[in-house]
Design a protein around this motif. Structure first.
Motif, PDB file in Angstrom:
ATOM      1  N   ALA A 210      40.549  53.976  22.826  1.00 38.06           N
ATOM      2  CA  ALA A 210      40.998  52.937  24.490  1.00 38.06           C
ATOM      3  C   ALA A 210      41.746  51.977  23.747  1.00 38.06           C
ATOM      4  O   ALA A 210      43.086  51.268  24.458  1.00 38.06           O
TER       5      ALA A 210
ATOM      6  N   ARG B 230      36.986  47.721  28.058  1.00 39.97           N
ATOM      7  CA  ARG B 230      37.154  49.825  27.928  1.00 39.97           C
ATOM      8  C   ARG B 230      37.022  50.335  26.251  1.00 39.97           C
ATOM      9  O   ARG B 230      35.806  51.460  26.711  1.00 39.97           O
TER      10      ARG B 230
ATOM     11  N   THR C  28      38.865  60.132  29.287  1.00 40.70           N
ATOM     12  CA  THR C  28      40.195  60.063  30.343  1.00 40.70           C
ATOM     13  C   THR C  28      38.906  59.320  31.750  1.00 40.70           C
ATOM     14  O   THR C  28      40.411  59.539  32.369  1.00 40.70           O
ATOM     15  N   ASP C  29      38.196  58.989  31.462  1.00 43.59           N
ATOM     16  CA  ASP C  29      37.332  58.485  32.460  1.00 43.59           C
ATOM     17  C   ASP C  29      37.116  56.643  32.394  1.00 43.59           C
ATOM     18  O   ASP C  29      35.924  55.840  33.022  1.00 43.59           O
TER      19      ASP C  29
ATOM     20  N   GLU D 178      38.794  54.345  32.981  1.00 44.26           N
ATOM     21  CA  GLU D 178      39.336  53.741  34.062  1.00 44.26           C
ATOM     22  C   GLU D 178      38.533  53.105  35.099  1.00 44.26           C
ATOM     23  O   GLU D 178      39.042  52.250  36.070  1.00 44.26           O
TER      24      GLU D 178
ATOM     25  N   GLU E  43      35.463  51.998  36.640  1.00 47.60           N
ATOM     26  CA  GLU E  43      34.457  50.755  36.771  1.00 47.60           C
ATOM     27  C   GLU E  43      32.855  51.911  36.407  1.00 47.60           C
ATOM     28  O   GLU E  43      32.413  53.277  36.921  1.00 47.60           O
TER      29      GLU E  43
ATOM     30  N   THR F  97      44.654  46.295  32.631  1.00 51.74           N
ATOM     31  CA  THR F  97      44.232  46.224  33.526  1.00 51.74           C
ATOM     32  C   THR F  97      43.295  46.616  35.027  1.00 51.74           C
ATOM     33  O   THR F  97      43.310  46.550  36.227  1.00 51.74           O
ATOM     34  N   SER F  98      42.678  47.657  33.868  1.00 50.80           N
ATOM     35  CA  SER F  98      41.921  48.315  34.938  1.00 50.80           C
ATOM     36  C   SER F  98      40.109  48.395  35.073  1.00 50.80           C
ATOM     37  O   SER F  98      39.994  48.082  35.053  1.00 50.80           O
ATOM     38  N   ASP F  99      40.257  46.487  34.093  1.00 49.56           N
ATOM     39  CA  ASP F  99      39.360  45.924  34.034  1.00 49.56           C
ATOM     40  C   ASP F  99      38.608  45.316  35.705  1.00 49.56           C
ATOM     41  O   ASP F  99      39.706  44.868  35.875  1.00 49.56           O
ATOM     42  N   THR F 100      37.404  45.779  35.608  1.00 49.28           N
ATOM     43  CA  THR F 100      37.187  45.280  36.972  1.00 49.28           C
ATOM     44  C   THR F 100      36.844  43.379  36.327  1.00 49.28           C
ATOM     45  O   THR F 100      35.866  43.097  35.720  1.00 49.28           O
TER      46      THR F 100
END
Length: 552
Positions: A63, A328, A339-340, A342, A344, A378-381
């Protein structure tokens, strides 16, 4: 834009101007074009008031963690705050550049430039090391061919050849085929250049005389009486040293924000000691008030080796340690497939955070202030970031900061920089992991139990026999460099998170007396990597006008 596009769009300052910000005059550098240079040695200056910040991380994952990116971003942040700062990094190896891992120049808006040059041939240091190493190999085989006055046993030569590219086909070879004029047939093999003892020696030498003295101490193998044979016996240290006369000089470049960056030496941390050169770090400390450097891979490898192998030679301990973590990577350690990542997943994040906990605790053992930098993707919530920061504050009880250096450069690490400055101002008492007089088993056990979180060390028969030999020659008190997978705290790459009660299996030792340590080969770690099914080289190209594409 991707990393290379950002780099190519950047405006570089003349390297003479970057040198001047450190107080170097034009006659103290040797320019390699307009944007990179060698620093002439010696460099004078006082290091006692300079602050050293070590950046390390959790175990690397597919990651990505961005340790070098945070290192560069933190240096830029300190510069934005008016500090006189220098960054000290390792040089990339062509092996991972052309393979899978990528380069070592940071990313996004926290990069050192020119990234294409640095990640490819740079100033030729890697080539010089490769040629020097293989010159010694040729001299060994020539000595045997020409009568073998030293009675070298060809079956007991431990000095392999090297190449700075991942080439699994060369791990085991047979040389000397072709008749009497083509050498003595024997089994040989190749390591990657960054695993060469010459690389470690270059990175631990204090000057040219020390470099030559260390090269003389290299054990190349054993004679028929089972006694060690050294480079001093071959009387070729002068020839090997002169091939490294320019490579020993640190390289000066800059970040996108024109922060000086000294890049020199590139030993891998999984199979070598994983730190840039002592000369580069000392030079940075003499020229700047704050020096940000890194240890390769996770705190269990480069972090530990910086503390236990580099620090005694450097003569200065870090004033603060920054451990880099990402949501991540922690989710990956918590069992989420690449693959998963992204999506939360607070449960997986909580489970995987045990890996971060182990690395923070291992660095705290040395008595140095520890800070966590959460490198935001950018995918972190927001919920994930909050949960991780709360865990670090409430459970680990160390400062933690959300950093956005990939997108914002130094502006994404200003709070982290404030915390680092505060931490380095505190008095501290460095606590070494082991004592110099401890034997190898004691040292390895201390690393396994205090850094990895394991239980014990188990030696295979060959390693047990070697320990007896090492005791005979007084080598059993040298520092130990653990060659271990970077992906796990254990020697099993698939054992993620923070495993406990495991045993580290040592299959053999490699004496590296020039470097001044013994390498313990654990598990199935390899000193010559292979290329992946889709190597990065497949995506690289160059246009008719010389523009490079596909390099990250």
């Amino acid at each position: 834009m991707n990393d290379i596009e950002i780099s190519q769009a950047a405006t570089t300052a003349p390297i003479t101007e970057i040198a001047q910000t450190l107080g170097l005059t034009p006659d103290q550098i040797e320019p390699y074009g307009n944007n990179k240079a060698k620093i002439k040695l010696p460099v004078t200056g006082d290091t006692k008031n300079s602050k050293l910040i070590l950046v390390t991380s959790i175990n690397p994952t597919p990651a990505g963690e961005g340790k070098s990116t945070v290192t560069v971003g933190l240096g830029d942040a300190l510069k934005r705050q008016g500090k006189k700062v220098a960054i000290a990094l390792r040089e990339p190896s062509l092996g991972p550049v052309m393979g899978m891992k990528g380069g070592a120049t940071g990313g996004g808006y926290a990069q050192v430039i020119p990234m294409e040059d640095i990640n490819l041939h740079f100033t030729g240091d890697m080539h010089a090391l490769t040629e020097a190493h293989d010159t010694l190999s040729a001299l060994i085989d020539n000595h045997i061919q020409q009568g073998n006055a030293l009675n070298i046993d060809p079956r007991q030569i431990i000095w392999k050849r090297v190449l700075d590219i991942n080439d699994r086909a060369l791990r085991q070879t047979v040389i000397g085929l072709g008749g009497r004029t083509s050498g003595v047939p024997r089994q040989d093999g190749f390591d990657i250049t960054v695993a060469s003892e010459l690389m470690a020696i270059l990175c631990l030498s204090k000057d040219l005389a020390d470099l030559k003295a260390r090269i003389n101490r290299i054990v190349i193998g054993y004679n028929y009486d089972k006694e060690p044979v050294t480079v001093a016996d071959l009387k070729v240290a002068g020839a090997i040293t002169l091939l490294l006369k320019d490579a020993i000089k640190p390289n000066l470049v800059q970040t996108l924000e024109h922060t000086p960056a000294i890049i020199h030496g590139g030993p891998f941390a999984n199979i070598a000691h994983g730190c840039n050169s002592v000369l580069a770090t000392q030079t940075a400390l003499k020229l700047a008030d704050y020096v940000v450097t890194e240890g390769g891979f996770g705190a269990d490898l480069g972090g530990e080796k910086f503390m236990d192998i580099k620090t005694p030679v450097l003569g200065k301990t870090p004033d603060a340690v920054v451990v880099v973590a990402t949501v991540r990577a922690l989710k990956y350690n918590g069992g989420v497939a690449k693959t998963d990542l992204e999506a939360e997943n607070l449960d997986a994040l909580a489970k995987g955070s045990a890996n971060l906990s182990r690395h923070v605790q291992s660095m705290q053992h040395y008595g140095v202030p520890v800070i966590v930098a959460v490198n935001r993707f950018t995918s972190d919530t927001d919920a994930e970031i909050k949960q991780l920061l709360d865990f670090i504050h409430d459970t680990l009880h160390v400062p933690a900061y959300d950093t956005t250096v990939w997108a914002n450069g130094g502006g994404g690490a200003l709070s982290l920089a404030d915390a680092v400055v505060s931490a380095t101002a505190k008095s501290q008492a460095f606590n070494p992991l082991y004592q110099p007089e401890d034997d190898l088993m004691t040292k390895m056990t201390a690393i396994v139990q205090n850094i990895y979180g394991g239980k014990d060390v188990e030696l295979e028969p060959k390693a047990k026999r070697q320990l007896k030999t090492f005791a005979k020659y007084g080598w059993d008190k040298l520092p130990v460099c653990m060659a271990k997978t970077q992906y796990s705290l254990s020697d099993n790459a698939k054992l993620l998170g923070a495993p406990t009660d495991f045993t580290i299996h040592v299959r053999e030792f490699v004496p590296k007396l020039g470097a001044g340590f013994i390498v313990a080969m654990t598990g199935n770690v390899l000193t010559m990597p292979g290329l992946p099914k889709h190597p990065a080289a497949l995506d690289m190209d160059i246009t008719a006008d010389g523009k490079i594409t596909g390099l990250f």
